[in-house]
Enzyme design. Sequence first.
Site, PDB file in Angstrom:
ATOM      1  N   GLY A   1      32.859 -53.572  -7.577  1.00 27.37           N
ATOM      2  CA  GLY A   1      33.755 -52.559  -6.790  1.00 27.37           C
ATOM      3  C   GLY A   1      33.026 -51.275  -6.932  1.00 27.37           C
TER       4      GLY A   1
ATOM      5  N   HIS B   1      21.586 -27.711  13.622  1.00 26.57           N
ATOM      6  CA  HIS B   1      20.897 -28.468  13.577  1.00 26.57           C
ATOM      7  C   HIS B   1      19.961 -27.745  12.745  1.00 26.57           C
ATOM      8  CE1 HIS B   1      17.620 -30.986  15.201  1.00 26.57           C
ATOM      9  NE2 HIS B   1      16.589 -30.152  15.178  1.00 26.57           N
TER      10      HIS B   1
END
Length: 480
Positions: free
Chosen positions: A185, A447
């Site tokens: 997990g 960007h």
Amino acid sequence: MHSSIVVLGGGPGGYAAAFLAADEGLEVTMVEADPRLGGTCLLRGCIPSKALLHVARVIAEVDELRHDWGVVYPPPKLDINKVRERKEKVITTLTGGLKQLAKRRNVKVIHARGVFENSTTLRLEGDDPSIGSDKTLTFDHCVLATGSTPAMPPAFNIGSDRVMDSTGALSLADLPESLLVIGGGYIGLEMGSVYAQLGSKVSVVELLDGLLPGADRDLVKPLHKRLNTLFHERIFLNTKVGSLGLRGNKIEVAFEGPGKFGAEQFDRVLVSVGRRPNSRGFGLENTQVEIDGKGFVKVNEQMRTTDPHILAIGDVAGEPMLAHKATHEGRVAAEVLAGKSVVFDRLAIPAVIFTDPEIAWCGLTEEQAKKDDRKHEVAIYPWAASGRAIALGRTEGLTKILVDPDTERVLGVGIVGAGAGELIAEAALAIEMGCEVTDIAQTIHPHPTLSETVMNAAEAFFGTATEIYKPKRKSAESAS
Ligand SMILES: Cc1cc2nc3c(=O)[nH]c(=O)nc-3n(C[C@H](O)[C@H](O)[C@H](O)COP(=O)(O)OP(=O)(O)OC[C@H]3O[C@@H](n4cnc5c(N)ncnc54)[C@H](O)[C@@H]3O)c2cc1C
């Protein structure tokens, strides 16, 4: 002693409820058994694990520079005492801040173990001078925020500190040469990654056929591949640990499975097979609070239990056992107690696994959509097409969006890749706001950033992502 509101437990659920209830003008007392506020998250969970994961990440990045960019540093030297000290300093800073915040808000804090005598009375156990002579505290309403503790199956509880739970692993007593993590997990994988980057040889054994059961397989695949390298191909799936035994300074582990069979010795073993809600052993049976078969306190969407005087929030009140879910429930409970008409709408609870790469998701998963027979379409943007991911050398990531094809509403988002945990916040907002996929596609993202991949996945739904070719959908005009 009497207080209008008593919050039992000072973790991220409890202190959020206490502080917000005080902000609403209510009289609040917080009862916490630990000498410090912060709960599991701050003292032995989210925060110390992320502090250690930061160290692990920087070591990995320096290693990447050496392998991929020709920038060579001498191998790192580890002062484990200093690492431990720094981690403790982070905790001390935060827990000190909570103490100040409680004081400023007039929240009375009593460090004691609270035991219910009935639906409106707690017996206080401890030696905090503010407990008072009769050692009881009565209230109009109590917010139960007692959290959870690591599960330790009796077969693994062999009385050796070489067999650790997550709290033991975070204490970083030493750096074992070999460490076995039982359970694939998120806690096991995060702690396993820390120890592996610090120099231990880490193995992972998981009973089921994949790591991170419940997480989207598309997201788990790139992580599994990278962890396989970090853990030297020692991830044993479909494999049970039959027994543990102390052999001198080592722990002998008997494996039973196709992934691995037979005995092997390890310096330390981390048992991370889940967590149990703290709902027993402090008198809840003396109230009208009901507990379900898994030990969680039953609550409604206002966090009210079956006892009119008691609300419950956080780990003790059900899955997912995450700090931000506890905090949000704390807010709901405080507002309910202040008489506001609010409910907890469980639409978008983000989940993050802080491994490398990180995995994050929010809203509906593909697996759940299939199980519920819910109409959905999936659009995927592979990070191999992202300029920023290429520049970082982290092209293994992907961003996927689940969309309702009729309404074009965003149902869920899943991301695997560097920094996925930060990127998922946009998805949480999108789902919470009922966004259509075109809203994300038409929002200008900066960007070059990895956040563009969320926009690009939305564009991919319409077949209009610049960097990947996919035939256009009919409704693509709506995204332009
Ligand atoms: C290693 C690890 C890493 C984790 N990482 C993350 C993560 O990255 N992100 C995330 O969202 N979650 C993470 N979690 C989970 C997160 O810590 C829990 O979901 C969160 O702490 C739950 O908050 P809570 O307020 O419900 O309970 P807790 O934080 O468990 O606090 C409960 C408090 O109640 C006190 N208490 C209990 N019984 C009594 C009593 N009878 N009287 C008085 N006081 C009592 C306890 O001492 C404790 O301080 C992690 C957990 C672990 C173990």
